[in-house]
Design an enzyme around this catalytic site. Structure first.
Site, PDB file in Angstrom:
ATOM      1  N   ASP A 249     -20.173  20.374  14.221  1.00 23.92           N
ATOM      2  CA  ASP A 249     -21.114  19.748  15.154  1.00 23.92           C
ATOM      3  C   ASP A 249     -22.483  20.427  15.161  1.00 23.92           C
ATOM      4  O   ASP A 249     -22.677  21.482  14.553  1.00 23.92           O
ATOM      5  CB  ASP A 249     -20.512  19.723  16.571  1.00 23.92           C
ATOM      6  CG  ASP A 249     -19.875  21.053  16.972  1.00 23.92           C
ATOM      7  OD1 ASP A 249     -20.170  22.082  16.336  1.00 23.92           O
ATOM      8  OD2 ASP A 249     -19.074  21.061  17.935  1.00 23.92           O
TER       9      ASP A 249
ATOM     10  N   GLU B 104     -15.708  15.358  23.994  1.00 28.04           N
ATOM     11  CA  GLU B 104     -15.544  15.594  25.424  1.00 28.04           C
ATOM     12  C   GLU B 104     -14.411  14.730  25.997  1.00 28.04           C
ATOM     13  O   GLU B 104     -13.978  13.765  25.354  1.00 28.04           O
ATOM     14  CB  GLU B 104     -16.862  15.282  26.137  1.00 28.04           C
ATOM     15  CG  GLU B 104     -18.043  16.137  25.686  1.00 28.04           C
ATOM     16  CD  GLU B 104     -17.975  17.585  26.176  1.00 28.04           C
ATOM     17  OE1 GLU B 104     -16.866  18.148  26.267  1.00 28.04           O
ATOM     18  OE2 GLU B 104     -19.048  18.159  26.451  1.00 28.04           O
TER      19      GLU B 104
ATOM     20  N   ASP C  18     -13.365  22.513  28.844  1.00 29.03           N
ATOM     21  CA  ASP C  18     -12.838  21.206  29.267  1.00 29.03           C
ATOM     22  C   ASP C  18     -11.840  20.638  28.238  1.00 29.03           C
ATOM     23  O   ASP C  18     -11.520  19.457  28.267  1.00 29.03           O
ATOM     24  CB  ASP C  18     -13.984  20.212  29.545  1.00 29.03           C
ATOM     25  CG  ASP C  18     -14.841  19.921  28.308  1.00 29.03           C
ATOM     26  OD1 ASP C  18     -14.486  20.382  27.201  1.00 29.03           O
ATOM     27  OD2 ASP C  18     -15.855  19.212  28.453  1.00 29.03           O
TER      28      ASP C  18
ATOM     29  N   HIS D 130     -12.206  20.423  24.940  1.00 34.76           N
ATOM     30  CA  HIS D 130     -12.735  19.695  23.781  1.00 34.76           C
ATOM     31  C   HIS D 130     -12.553  20.452  22.472  1.00 34.76           C
ATOM     32  O   HIS D 130     -12.467  21.676  22.450  1.00 34.76           O
ATOM     33  CB  HIS D 130     -14.201  19.285  23.979  1.00 34.76           C
ATOM     34  CG  HIS D 130     -15.214  20.393  23.969  1.00 34.76           C
ATOM     35  ND1 HIS D 130     -16.323  20.390  24.789  1.00 34.76           N
ATOM     36  CD2 HIS D 130     -15.312  21.524  23.231  1.00 34.76           C
ATOM     37  CE1 HIS D 130     -17.050  21.454  24.542  1.00 34.76           C
ATOM     38  NE2 HIS D 130     -16.457  22.167  23.611  1.00 34.76           N
TER      39      HIS D 130
END
Ligand code: GLP
Length: 257
Positions: A67, A143, A136, A138
């Site tokens: 990413d 997400e 979270d 991910h």
């Protein structure tokens, strides 16, 4: 899923680096998927040490990063391009043409994302994908709520991720709101996935990843469906796992192959 628990961050990092080293020894032109974040830095340090000790040759290795922040030029010190060069590429003998980090500054993201997917396919897919996990849950920047079949795309970061990552920026307002990331579906096509996580802050996401339901609310949980996933944790990250003894027992009694 193979769960490996090590006492410390250093041991976790060495174990992950060994898996990468063995894969490169087996296939010198390994297609290696790479992750950013503070977690894999120890693994990259160990890979650099192995390279400098003459144990590891990256000259034929091809890499694809997960990413990048949208809008962030590769020269920016918070870009993932910059991170990868600082923490790995500058200190190993990787061929610059073999390095792929998604660009955050393209005009046509739709076309670019397809191009990134095509480049991965052209070399036969990712052999070994290194992953971290966000607080979270991910992987990459996928997400909560992202389709578990998603492909490389532009995503909107959650407030939690923006807050987490603001520690590297002067002001929280400077953290980009968008990122380009390999999709969960893209990651799941890697032949082997290798996730590392450490510290008690990761205990919740780690428990959700290993023992929670498979859900797009925790995109890392998709790894439960992967035929060849290895997860390596330090002791602190495992405090919320219920079956720790079994994972340790399995590791101690793993068959020699
Ligand atoms: C970012 C990256 C993820 C990484 C996560 C965790 O969000 N996109 O790939 O796993 O951070 O980072 P850290 O290792 O610093 O906790």
């Amino acid at each position: 899923m193979e769960v490996i628990i090590k006492d410390t961050y250093e041991e976790m990092s060495i174990e992950a680096a060994k898996i990468i080293k063995d894969a490169i020894h087996l296939k010198p032109n390994l297609v290696l998927g790479l992750a950013t974040g503070t977690t894999p830095i120890g693994t990259y340090k160990e890979l650099i040490r192995m390279h400098q000790a003459g144990e590891l040759d990256f000259s034929k290795v091809v890499t694809f990063n997960l990413d990048e922040y949208v809008g962030m030029p590769s020269t920016h010190d918070q870009s993932y391009h910059y991170f990868m060069h600082e923490n790995l590429f500058n200190d190993i003998n990787i061929a610059p043409d073999n390095v792929h980090v998604p660009s955050g500054v393209v005009k046509d993201f739709k076309r670019y994302c397809q191009w990134y997917e095509d480049e991965i396919a052209k070399v036969g897919g990712v052999d070994l994908q290194v992953l971290g996990i966000g607080s979270d849950g991910h992987i990459g920047f996928n997400e909560p709520g992202t389709s578990l079949a998603s492909r490389t795309m532009v995503v909107t970061l959650t407030e939690e991720t923006i807050r987490d990552n603001s520690r590297f920026f002067d002001r929280i307002e400077d953290v980009p709101r968008l990122a380009i990331t390999m999709g969960v579906g893209t990651i799941m096509e890697a032949k082997h996935c290798l996730l590392v996580a450490n510290g008690k802050k990761k205990a919740g996401p780690v428990a959700a990843l290993v023992e929670g339901p498979i859900t797009s609310q925790v995109t890392a949980s998709a790894l439960q469906m992967h035929p060849n996933a290895t997860v390596i944790f330090d002791e602190a990250a495992t405090s919320k796992l219920k079956r720790i003894d079994y994972y340790k027992w399995t590791y101690e009694n793993r068959p020699e192959v």
